[in-house]
Write an enzyme that holds these catalytic residues in place. Structure first.
Site, PDB file in Angstrom:
ATOM      1  N   ARG A 314       0.835  -1.214   0.000  1.00 24.10           N
ATOM      2  CA  ARG A 314       0.000   0.000   0.000  1.00 24.10           C
ATOM      3  C   ARG A 314       0.865   1.257   0.000  1.00 24.10           C
ATOM      4  NH1 ARG A 314      -4.771  -2.385   4.024  1.00 24.10           N
ATOM      5  NH2 ARG A 314      -5.923  -3.383   2.315  1.00 24.10           N
ATOM      6  N   HIS A 458      -5.897  -0.526  -6.746  1.00 25.99           N
ATOM      7  CA  HIS A 458      -4.757  -1.351  -6.344  1.00 25.99           C
ATOM      8  C   HIS A 458      -4.651  -1.493  -4.827  1.00 25.99           C
ATOM      9  CE1 HIS A 458      -1.641  -1.578  -9.844  1.00 25.99           C
ATOM     10  NE2 HIS A 458      -2.153  -2.751  -9.576  1.00 25.99           N
ATOM     11  N   GLU A 459      -4.417  -2.713  -4.361  1.00 28.66           N
ATOM     12  CA  GLU A 459      -4.141  -3.003  -2.948  1.00 28.66           C
ATOM     13  C   GLU A 459      -5.210  -2.471  -2.002  1.00 28.66           C
ATOM     14  OE1 GLU A 459      -2.032  -5.113  -2.746  1.00 28.66           O
ATOM     15  OE2 GLU A 459      -1.013  -4.818  -4.653  1.00 28.66           O
ATOM     16  N   GLY A 460      -6.459  -2.602  -2.392  1.00 25.04           N
ATOM     17  CA  GLY A 460      -7.553  -2.161  -1.533  1.00 25.04           C
ATOM     18  C   GLY A 460      -8.155  -0.878  -2.039  1.00 25.04           C
ATOM     19  N   GLN A 465      -9.954   1.450   2.153  1.00 21.61           N
ATOM     20  CA  GLN A 465      -8.992   2.249   2.929  1.00 21.61           C
ATOM     21  C   GLN A 465      -9.724   3.192   3.889  1.00 21.61           C
ATOM     22  OE1 GLN A 465      -5.851   1.400   2.640  1.00 21.61           O
ATOM     23  NE2 GLN A 465      -6.300   0.066   0.908  1.00 21.61           N
TER      24      GLN A 465
END
Length: 608
Positions: A314, A458-460, A465
């Site tokens: 992240r 990307h990545e959550g 978030q």
């Protein structure tokens, strides 16, 4: 990349005092000169092997010929140069072939590659994969898999999402069963057979390395032989594309992992993105059904282990978003300095006989350039600050390490999400500065925007978030992390308010901090998570703006009292823009948070 190096050096040395890290035992062999040599190498490779081919890898996407994934020769050469730089193992122990560099320097050097061509990529996933194994793997898993990833012989992935589950990891369907009665006796770890499908796997299939090490989340049976529901049943497995022996040598056996297809994306087109089938019989191995994988960590703790890599990724995605924003800013600044169009406002501008002026002389173009600069350089400072916290967590005193841990918990969702949103907006402004040309492929800014648009997912995703920030991070441990961040912000305010030229900014930041604190309490006033999180994204936007404003004010404190050089003036002006144009947005975002506005949550489906 023309102004990137001076900006990095100012932030590293004048602001973060990175050279003081060399006073610590782990980094004692280093100096500012060795840090500079690393930056020199990375900047040169990025300039020679990455930047000239950014458009090429965008147009010549990866393709599958039925047997292998084909990438442009430029990608192979760039990857080889990156591996040759030693950056895959830059922060690792000397015993592992690493350089024992501070992560702060590794992160700063990585911006050269991402700015030149994020699509060609560096070692984000491979490094994260190997770091996870170093933290949670067995000694032999670290030796066989992680060591070979740090050397560049193997590459790594993370396999979480599935076609039917997406980000809802509790709903993954991939299963892992013990591989025979002696499954626990395998020297590489308890051996399982995996079956399932994984989606959106970056770098999931290629021939850039000898082997690909997949880290795969899957569910194992509970005591009753049935899968444990939710996330408690998720375990983590290291699943190599090609099987290896205990010395890390390829055995010549292909694991049962098959490429089901390539995803063709809006951006990051130079990176293979795959759908992978595990254990469906495409490559039967060792007389059994299923792909062979080795348990990492304890059964049922797969998600906890995977978060080690996810949190690292992240921060990496935040840096990628920032780098793309900086690339667009530099391109639009160069264009604005050279593009003549229009005449000045006022009587002189009404004379058509007068020559046109360059568009950088127009106030609105300056506004767009200032917005980009304030977003991107502010985000860069935040990401480097987070990298500095990582070094503090690993090499600081116990008290400093714990404070760094708490601050990273709170800042990681912001470090990933804020640049993904606002450096994307910077790329949009870069297109606007170019006018109609910005919309064409004759100029690079449209590609920067396309590449950056993926980073909000990307990545959550943004929503994930935001829910993590408001739902977990600001309330965890009784709000200890949030209180620590507030104390750091107040310390900056106290220093800045003593300087007349910064007092206005300091007061504005203090008011914003109070508003965010009050909104946090109001959101949770009813202790109803559904009400609190209904407006988590506006909360995150306000929180991110608070953090970036604090970062800018702290950066200004590193400038000399008498600003003289253009770069110094540029930082002062960019910070002023952020405080005058951006910080006032916070109350509007927080209004719906404070009132737990139900507009979105209660919208009937059929009313759409």
């Amino acid at each position: 990349m023309s102004t990137l190096r001076p900006t990095l050096e100012f932030l590293l040395y004048d602001w973060l005092h990175a050279e003081s890290l060399t006073e610590r035992e782990r980094f004692a062999d280093h100096s500012r000169e060795t840090f500079g040599a690393v930056m020199d190498i990375c900047e040169r490779i990025a300039r020679e092997k990455y930047a000239p081919f950014n458009r090429l890898v965008d147009t010549e996407e990866p393709r599958f010929d039925g047997e292998r994934v084909i990438l442009p020769r430029a990608t192979h050469e760039a990857h080889a140069a990156y591996v040759g730089s030693g950056m895959l193992g830059a922060a690792q122990d000397y015993e592992l072939g690493g350089m024992q560099l501070p992560y702060t320097i590794e992160a700063a050097a990585g911006t050269f590659f991402a700015t030149a061509s994020v699509s060609i990529g560096g070692g984000l996933l491979t490094i994260g994969n190997a770091n996870l194994l170093m933290a949670h793997g067995t000694p032999l898993q670290r030796e066989v898999f992680a060591r070979n990833e740090f050397s560049g012989r193997f590459s790594g992935t993370m396999c979480l999402s599935e076609p039917q589950a997406g980000s809802s990891l509790s709903d993954i369907a991939t299963r892992a069963l013990p591989d025979g009665p002696d499954f626990e006796a395998d020297p590489l770890g308890p051996r399982y057979r995996l079956r399932g499908n994984k989606m959106w796997i970056s770098a999931g299939e290629h021939e850039l390395a000898e082997n690909i090490v997949h880290l795969v989340l899957a569910k194992i049976p509970g005591p009753d032989g049935k899968p444990v529901p939710g996330t408690r049943g998720i375990s983590l497995f290291v699943v190599p594309k090609k099987l290896v022996d205990t010395e890390g040598r390829l055995t010549g056996e292909r694991n049962d992992i098959a490429l089901a297809g390539l995803n063709h994306k809006l951006g990051w087109r130079g990176t293979t993105n795959t759908l992978l089938n595990f254990g469906e019989g495409s490559f039967p191995v060792r007389g059994g059904a299923g792909a062979i994988g080795y348990l990492v960590g304890r059964p049922g703790e797969g998600l906890r282990c995977m978060f080690h890599m996810m949190n690292e990724a992240r921060i990496g995605i935040g840096m990628a978003a920032t780098s793309l924003g900086l690339a667009g800013y530099q391109a639009s600044l160069e264009y604005a300095k050279n593009r003549p169009q229009g005449r000045p406002v006022g009587p002189a501008g009404k004379d058509p006989a007068q020559p046109q002026v360059r568009i950088i002389e127009h106030a609105d173009v300056k506004r767009m350039l200032l917005a980009q600069k304030s977003y991107c350089e502010g985000a860069l400072a935040l990401l480097l600050y987070c990298a500095r916290l990582v070094d503090e967590q690993h090499t600081g005193t116990p008290e400093a390490a714990d404070e760094a841990r708490l601050l990273l918990e709170v800042l990681t969702p912001v470090a990933k999400s804020w640049p993904s949103e606002f450096c994307l907006e910077a790329n949009s402004l870069a297109i606007q500065v170019h006018g109609g040309y910005g919309y064409t492929r004759d100029f690079p800014v449209e590609q920067y925007w396309r590449d950056n648009r993926l980073n909000m997912i990307h990545e959550g995703t943004h929503g994930i978030q935001a829910a993590d920030l408001l739902g977990r991070k600001v309330v965890m441990e009784g709000g200890k992390g949030l209180a620590l961040l507030a104390a750091r912000i107040n310390a900056t305010i106290e220093r800045a308010i003593q300087q007349p030229q910064l007092a206005e900014h300091a007061n504005a930041l203090g008011q914003a901090l109070q508003k965010v604190g009050a909104a946090t309490k109001a959101a949770w006033a009813t202790a109803n998570a559904a009400e609190a999180l209904a407006n988590a994204v506006p909360y995150m936007q306000a929180f991110g703006h608070l953090v970036i404003a604090w970062t800018w004010l702290d950066v200004l404190l590193a400038l000399p009292a008498q600003v003289e050089r253009p770069a110094e003036e540029g930082r002062v002006r960019a910070a002023r823009y952020f405080f005058h144009y951006e910080l006032p947005r916070i109350p509007a975002w927080l209004r719906v948070v404070e009132t737990r506005d139900p507009t979105c949550a209660t919208m009937p489906e059929d009313a759409f």
